[in-house]
Design a protein around this motif. Structure first.
Motif, PDB file in Angstrom:
ATOM      1  N   ILE A 104       0.834  -1.205   0.000  1.00  0.00           N
ATOM      2  CA  ILE A 104       0.000   0.000   0.000  1.00  0.00           C
ATOM      3  C   ILE A 104       0.870   1.256   0.000  1.00  0.00           C
ATOM      4  CG2 ILE A 104      -1.644   1.345   1.385  1.00  0.00           C
ATOM      5  CD1 ILE A 104      -2.933  -1.347   2.134  1.00  0.00           C
ATOM      6  N   VAL A 105       1.962   1.238   0.753  1.00  0.00           N
ATOM      7  CA  VAL A 105       2.887   2.384   0.751  1.00  0.00           C
ATOM      8  C   VAL A 105       3.484   2.571  -0.642  1.00  0.00           C
ATOM      9  CG1 VAL A 105       5.104   3.223   1.624  1.00  0.00           C
ATOM     10  CG2 VAL A 105       3.409   2.323   3.209  1.00  0.00           C
ATOM     11  N   ALA A 106       3.907   1.480  -1.273  1.00  0.00           N
ATOM     12  CA  ALA A 106       4.471   1.578  -2.629  1.00  0.00           C
ATOM     13  C   ALA A 106       3.429   2.111  -3.611  1.00  0.00           C
ATOM     14  CB  ALA A 106       4.981   0.220  -3.082  1.00  0.00           C
ATOM     15  N   ILE A 113       2.931   5.830  -3.098  1.00  0.00           N
ATOM     16  CA  ILE A 113       4.041   6.625  -3.644  1.00  0.00           C
ATOM     17  C   ILE A 113       3.878   6.794  -5.148  1.00  0.00           C
ATOM     18  CG2 ILE A 113       6.527   6.589  -4.114  1.00  0.00           C
ATOM     19  CD1 ILE A 113       6.868   5.335  -1.318  1.00  0.00           C
ATOM     20  N   VAL A 114       3.532   5.716  -5.838  1.00  0.00           N
ATOM     21  CA  VAL A 114       3.335   5.799  -7.285  1.00  0.00           C
ATOM     22  C   VAL A 114       2.170   6.726  -7.622  1.00  0.00           C
ATOM     23  CG1 VAL A 114       2.668   4.474  -9.325  1.00  0.00           C
ATOM     24  CG2 VAL A 114       4.365   3.557  -7.763  1.00  0.00           C
ATOM     25  N   LEU A 115       1.047   6.577  -6.908  1.00  0.00           N
ATOM     26  CA  LEU A 115      -0.103   7.449  -7.162  1.00  0.00           C
ATOM     27  C   LEU A 115       0.214   8.909  -6.879  1.00  0.00           C
ATOM     28  CD1 LEU A 115      -3.037   5.301  -5.730  1.00  0.00           C
ATOM     29  CD2 LEU A 115      -2.506   5.768  -8.121  1.00  0.00           C
ATOM     30  N   LEU A 157       2.183  10.331  -9.717  1.00  0.00           N
ATOM     31  CA  LEU A 157       1.376  10.550 -10.912  1.00  0.00           C
ATOM     32  C   LEU A 157       0.388  11.697 -10.754  1.00  0.00           C
ATOM     33  CD1 LEU A 157       0.575   6.868 -11.933  1.00  0.00           C
ATOM     34  CD2 LEU A 157       2.189   8.431 -13.023  1.00  0.00           C
ATOM     35  N   PHE A 158      -0.267  11.801  -9.592  1.00  0.00           N
ATOM     36  CA  PHE A 158      -1.371  12.730  -9.429  1.00  0.00           C
ATOM     37  C   PHE A 158      -1.120  13.842  -8.418  1.00  0.00           C
ATOM     38  CE2 PHE A 158      -3.287   8.602 -10.597  1.00  0.00           C
ATOM     39  CZ  PHE A 158      -3.761   8.961 -11.855  1.00  0.00           C
ATOM     40  N   GLY A 159       0.026  13.863  -7.771  1.00  0.00           N
ATOM     41  CA  GLY A 159       0.318  14.899  -6.792  1.00  0.00           C
ATOM     42  C   GLY A 159      -0.143  14.510  -5.400  1.00  0.00           C
ATOM     43  N   THR A 160      -0.131  15.464  -4.497  1.00  0.00           N
ATOM     44  CA  THR A 160      -0.432  15.172  -3.091  1.00  0.00           C
ATOM     45  C   THR A 160      -1.923  15.080  -2.800  1.00  0.00           C
ATOM     46  OG1 THR A 160      -0.345  17.512  -2.548  1.00  0.00           O
ATOM     47  CG2 THR A 160       1.685  16.243  -2.264  1.00  0.00           C
ATOM     48  N   ASN A 161      -2.759  15.314  -3.785  1.00  0.00           N
ATOM     49  CA  ASN A 161      -4.207  15.305  -3.562  1.00  0.00           C
ATOM     50  C   ASN A 161      -4.827  13.941  -3.834  1.00  0.00           C
ATOM     51  OD1 ASN A 161      -4.202  17.998  -2.868  1.00  0.00           O
ATOM     52  ND2 ASN A 161      -4.423  18.648  -4.975  1.00  0.00           N
ATOM     53  N   VAL A 162      -4.101  12.871  -3.613  1.00  0.00           N
ATOM     54  CA  VAL A 162      -4.631  11.524  -3.808  1.00  0.00           C
ATOM     55  C   VAL A 162      -5.493  11.177  -2.596  1.00  0.00           C
ATOM     56  CG1 VAL A 162      -4.026   9.097  -4.124  1.00  0.00           C
ATOM     57  CG2 VAL A 162      -2.612  10.869  -5.158  1.00  0.00           C
ATOM     58  N   PHE A 202      -7.427   9.235   0.312  1.00  0.00           N
ATOM     59  CA  PHE A 202      -7.199   8.141   1.249  1.00  0.00           C
ATOM     60  C   PHE A 202      -5.740   7.893   1.614  1.00  0.00           C
ATOM     61  CE2 PHE A 202     -11.022   6.794  -1.179  1.00  0.00           C
ATOM     62  CZ  PHE A 202     -11.948   7.023  -0.179  1.00  0.00           C
ATOM     63  N   PHE A 203      -4.786   8.511   0.945  1.00  0.00           N
ATOM     64  CA  PHE A 203      -3.385   8.201   1.224  1.00  0.00           C
ATOM     65  C   PHE A 203      -2.643   9.316   1.935  1.00  0.00           C
ATOM     66  CE2 PHE A 203      -4.154   5.269  -2.376  1.00  0.00           C
ATOM     67  CZ  PHE A 203      -3.888   4.092  -1.716  1.00  0.00           C
ATOM     68  N   GLY A 204      -3.026  10.551   1.736  1.00  0.00           N
ATOM     69  CA  GLY A 204      -2.316  11.648   2.378  1.00  0.00           C
ATOM     70  C   GLY A 204      -0.980  11.929   1.696  1.00  0.00           C
ATOM     71  N   ASP A 205      -0.087  12.574   2.402  1.00  0.00           N
ATOM     72  CA  ASP A 205       1.212  12.967   1.855  1.00  0.00           C
ATOM     73  C   ASP A 205       2.266  11.939   2.279  1.00  0.00           C
ATOM     74  OD1 ASP A 205       3.234  14.333   0.635  1.00  0.00           O
ATOM     75  OD2 ASP A 205       3.374  15.884   2.164  1.00  0.00           O
ATOM     76  N   VAL A 206       2.250  10.774   1.642  1.00  0.00           N
ATOM     77  CA  VAL A 206       3.160   9.687   2.008  1.00  0.00           C
ATOM     78  C   VAL A 206       4.601  10.056   1.686  1.00  0.00           C
ATOM     79  CG1 VAL A 206       3.746   7.272   1.579  1.00  0.00           C
ATOM     80  CG2 VAL A 206       1.366   7.965   1.701  1.00  0.00           C
ATOM     81  N   VAL A 207       4.833  10.639   0.530  1.00  0.00           N
ATOM     82  CA  VAL A 207       6.196  10.996   0.135  1.00  0.00           C
ATOM     83  C   VAL A 207       6.767  12.030   1.101  1.00  0.00           C
ATOM     84  CG1 VAL A 207       7.604  12.025  -1.692  1.00  0.00           C
ATOM     85  CG2 VAL A 207       5.791  10.413  -2.287  1.00  0.00           C
ATOM     86  N   GLY A 208       5.962  13.019   1.457  1.00  0.00           N
ATOM     87  CA  GLY A 208       6.409  14.030   2.418  1.00  0.00           C
ATOM     88  C   GLY A 208       6.743  13.422   3.773  1.00  0.00           C
ATOM     89  N   ASN A 209       5.920  12.480   4.210  1.00  0.00           N
ATOM     90  CA  ASN A 209       6.181  11.815   5.483  1.00  0.00           C
ATOM     91  C   ASN A 209       7.446  10.964   5.427  1.00  0.00           C
ATOM     92  OD1 ASN A 209       3.921  12.931   6.672  1.00  0.00           O
ATOM     93  ND2 ASN A 209       2.616  11.201   6.147  1.00  0.00           N
ATOM     94  N   LEU A 210       7.685  10.297   4.311  1.00  0.00           N
ATOM     95  CA  LEU A 210       8.922   9.510   4.167  1.00  0.00           C
ATOM     96  C   LEU A 210      10.147  10.413   4.161  1.00  0.00           C
ATOM     97  CD1 LEU A 210       7.909   6.785   1.559  1.00  0.00           C
ATOM     98  CD2 LEU A 210       8.452   6.465   3.967  1.00  0.00           C
ATOM     99  N   ILE A 211      10.034  11.557   3.505  1.00  0.00           N
ATOM    100  CA  ILE A 211      11.153  12.502   3.479  1.00  0.00           C
ATOM    101  C   ILE A 211      11.440  13.016   4.893  1.00  0.00           C
ATOM    102  CG2 ILE A 211      11.857  14.802   2.692  1.00  0.00           C
ATOM    103  CD1 ILE A 211      10.455  14.128   0.028  1.00  0.00           C
ATOM    104  N   LYS A 212      10.387  13.304   5.664  1.00  0.00           N
ATOM    105  CA  LYS A 212      10.576  13.746   7.049  1.00  0.00           C
ATOM    106  C   LYS A 212      11.242  12.658   7.884  1.00  0.00           C
ATOM    107  CE  LYS A 212       6.603  16.829   7.117  1.00  0.00           C
ATOM    108  NZ  LYS A 212       5.240  17.020   7.654  1.00  0.00           N
ATOM    109  N   LEU A 213      10.827  11.408   7.686  1.00  0.00           N
ATOM    110  CA  LEU A 213      11.422  10.291   8.420  1.00  0.00           C
ATOM    111  C   LEU A 213      12.898  10.138   8.084  1.00  0.00           C
ATOM    112  CD1 LEU A 213      11.157   7.758  10.238  1.00  0.00           C
ATOM    113  CD2 LEU A 213      10.568   6.508   8.156  1.00  0.00           C
ATOM    114  N   ILE A 214      13.230  10.179   6.808  1.00  0.00           N
ATOM    115  CA  ILE A 214      14.627  10.025   6.385  1.00  0.00           C
ATOM    116  C   ILE A 214      15.467  11.196   6.892  1.00  0.00           C
ATOM    117  CG2 ILE A 214      16.140   9.985   4.357  1.00  0.00           C
ATOM    118  CD1 ILE A 214      13.860   8.392   2.960  1.00  0.00           C
TER     119      ILE A 214
END
Length: 75
Positions: free
Chosen positions: A22-24, A27-29, A32-37, A39-51
């Motif tokens: 689901i995380v993968a 990230i792909v969605l 493709l479609f930006g942060t307005n996907v 049910f998923f929220g800002d997963v990429v932003g959260n991963l960047i904060k974690l890293i």
């Protein structure tokens, strides 16, 4: 009793694998479609904060990454 624990372990492994898929997918969605996907929220932003947080902690961050990778790689 051991059969119950083995079944519980198998369920936990399956749920973890589903979570990683689901995380993968999110990230792909998001790519493709930006942060307005929906049910998923800002997963990429959260991963960047974690890293970033792990990177700011130096050696502690490296140890945390090693532990996380160990937990996900063993079966």
């Amino acid at each position: 009793m051991m059969e119950v624990l083995d079944k519980a372990k198998a369920w936990i492994v399956r749920i973890t694998e589903l979570g990683l898929l689901i995380v993968a997918l999110s990230i792909v969605l998001q790519m493709l479609f930006g942060t307005n996907v929906a049910f998923f929220g800002d997963v990429v932003g959260n991963l960047i904060k974690l890293i970033t947080a792990l990177g700011n902690n130096g050696v502690v961050g490296l140890v945390a990454i090693a532990i996380i990778l160990y937990l996900f790689s063993r079966k």
